[in-house]
Design an enzyme around this catalytic site. Structure first.
Site, mmCIF file in Angstrom:
data_model
loop_
_atom_site.group_PDB
_atom_site.id
_atom_site.type_symbol
_atom_site.label_atom_id
_atom_site.label_comp_id
_atom_site.label_asym_id
_atom_site.label_seq_id
_atom_site.Cartn_x
_atom_site.Cartn_y
_atom_site.Cartn_z
ATOM 1 N N ASP A 1 0.818 -1.223 0.000
ATOM 2 C CA ASP A 1 0.000 0.000 0.000
ATOM 3 C C ASP A 1 0.849 1.269 0.000
ATOM 4 O O ASP A 1 0.647 2.168 -0.821
ATOM 5 C CB ASP A 1 -0.934 0.013 1.213
ATOM 6 N N ARG B 1 -0.052 3.221 16.259
ATOM 7 C CA ARG B 1 -0.352 4.199 15.210
ATOM 8 C C ARG B 1 -0.200 5.656 15.643
ATOM 9 O O ARG B 1 0.359 6.472 14.898
ATOM 10 C CB ARG B 1 -1.754 3.955 14.647
ATOM 11 N N ASP C 1 -7.127 2.069 10.764
ATOM 12 C CA ASP C 1 -5.882 2.840 10.790
ATOM 13 C C ASP C 1 -6.029 4.237 10.220
ATOM 14 O O ASP C 1 -5.351 5.177 10.650
ATOM 15 C CB ASP C 1 -4.769 2.088 10.060
ATOM 16 N N SER D 1 -1.721 -9.332 4.281
ATOM 17 C CA SER D 1 -1.273 -8.025 4.735
ATOM 18 C C SER D 1 -0.809 -8.194 6.179
ATOM 19 O O SER D 1 -1.602 -8.572 7.048
ATOM 20 C CB SER D 1 -2.421 -7.011 4.663
#
Length: 395
Positions: free
Chosen positions: A14, A94, A123, A172
């Site tokens: 990504d 994050r 996210d 992922s």
């Protein structure tokens, strides 16, 4: 002056395709990539650096491992952090990553901040809760262009971007020192049995050692400080516990998770150290905190976990909850003995200088407490229920 955008960069599919997209589709002259090391495998960091240096205009790698453990993981342990059974490795990292990206963006004079999150996951919200505290533009190519992973794989090939995922194995993966998440491909089908190949941190329980591993975990003020009597720094302790628990098959979760947007998702996680440390910490709390403290703290812990899962660590309530939690942890000092065996975790024993426990008072062989004193208490225990019964029997 060049029009710069700062991109939170992991080295995965990504974020890698975001680099040419930000130039071709959004018109930015320069893309500055920022990788934040929160405990990813060293090889992954090296691959991300090599790829970014090849396809971006400038690249930063910021070492935040110790900061992550001290300022994010340790508060999580003290709060027994868990969202629907998930230990929140990705979510708790994050905000820190986003803050480091903002710092680098300001240093570089970037006019925008970008991330590679989709519009279906959590996210995007965690990054943007931090990004939108600035006056910089926020760009989310995956969401805004409604991209699919198959399109991204093809686009990467067209632009000569090396990617590890394939259409047959489109997993992922997101890793840090606290957990490893695996999703995508056939894992999105809740009825699909995950192949053993998706796991890297944990040995299959069937292949784990035949002898159990016993570990003594030392805590001070709610924070783990030692393994088997050996004092260790935060990052080193979590890393070693990951290795010990992982080789004994402990720390896998396969769950249906409610995302912030309301979508249910099938998620697979590995978190050996988190599994053990959270269980040991919660057990020690039961020894040293009062019944009222434990009851109220469960409410606080649940609210803390939800805020952390949402990425709202700058919400004033988050600081308020931490103030209560920190106060409660002042007495959470002691040692917990755990057994790890073929995927199972068992608490064997615990001790603390602050234990609210008296072997003498609780023993059946002790007369320190006169048992007859309990009779008065027993007479009033359930008193209203007995009165209710009498009323109902008359009707």
């Amino acid at each position: 002056m060049a029009k710069k955008v700062a991109l939170a960069y992991s080295g995965g599919l990504d974020t890698s395709v975001c680099i040419p997209i930000l130039k071709e589709k959004y018109g930015y002259d320069e893309v500055v990539t920022i990788s934040v090391d929160v405990g990813q495998p060293e090889e992954e960091i090296k691959r991300a650096d090599a790829k970014a240096n090849k396809i971006s205009n400038k690249h930063y790698t910021i070492d935040a491992k110790e900061e992550f453990v001290k300022d994010y993981v340790f508060p999580l342990i003290k709060a027994n952090g868990s969202y629907e059974g998930y230990v929140m490795g990705t979510s708790i990292a994050r905000p820190l990553i986003a803050k480091k990206v903002v710092e680098a963006a300001k240093k570089e004079g970037a006019v925008a901040l970008a991330h590679g999150c989709t519009g279906k996951g959590n996210d995007q919200l965690r990054f943007e809760a931090v990004f939108r505290q600035t006056d910089l533009d926020v760009i989310a190519p995956m969401r805004e262009m409604n991209l699919t992973r198959e399109w991204e794989i093809d686009y990467a090939k067209e632009h000569g971007i090396p990617v590890e995922v394939t259409k047959s194995k489109p997993w992922s993966v997101d890793e840090n020192i606290w957990s490893r998440s695996i999703e995508g491909g056939r894992l999105e089908d809740p009825s699909f049995v995950p192949p053993e190949e998706i796991y890297e941190w944990t040995t299959s329980p069937e292949k784990a050692p035949d002898q159990p591993r016993i570990v003594d975990i030392g805590f001070e003020a709610g924070v783990p400080v030692s393994l088997d009597g050996e004092k260790l720094g935060g990052y080193a302790l979590v890393k070693k516990m990951n290795e010990i628990a992982g080789e004994n098959g402990v720390g896998r979760t396969d769950m249906i998770e409610d995302r912030v947007l309301g979508l249910k998702a099938r998620e697979n996680y590995e978190h050996p150290a988190a599994t053990v440390l959270l269980a040991a910490h919660a057990d020690l709390e039961k020894l040293v905190l009062t019944r009222s403290e434990l009851k109220f703290k469960k409410i606080v812990d649940d609210q803390w976990s939800e805020l952390a899962y949402y990425g709202l660590v700058d919400e004033p309530l988050y600081a308020d909850l931490n103030a209560f939690i920190d106060k409660s942890q002042e007495r959470v000092t002691g040692t917990v003995k755990v057994k790890l065996y073929k995927g199972a975790l068992t608490i064997l024993a615990r001790s603390s200088p602050n234990a609210l426990y008296s072997e003498d008072l609780v023993s059946f062989d002790s007369q320190t407490i006169d048992q007859k004193d309990a009779e008065g208490f027993a007479k009033y225990h359930g008193f209203q229920a007995r009165m209710y019964r009498k009323v109902m029997d008359k009707q």
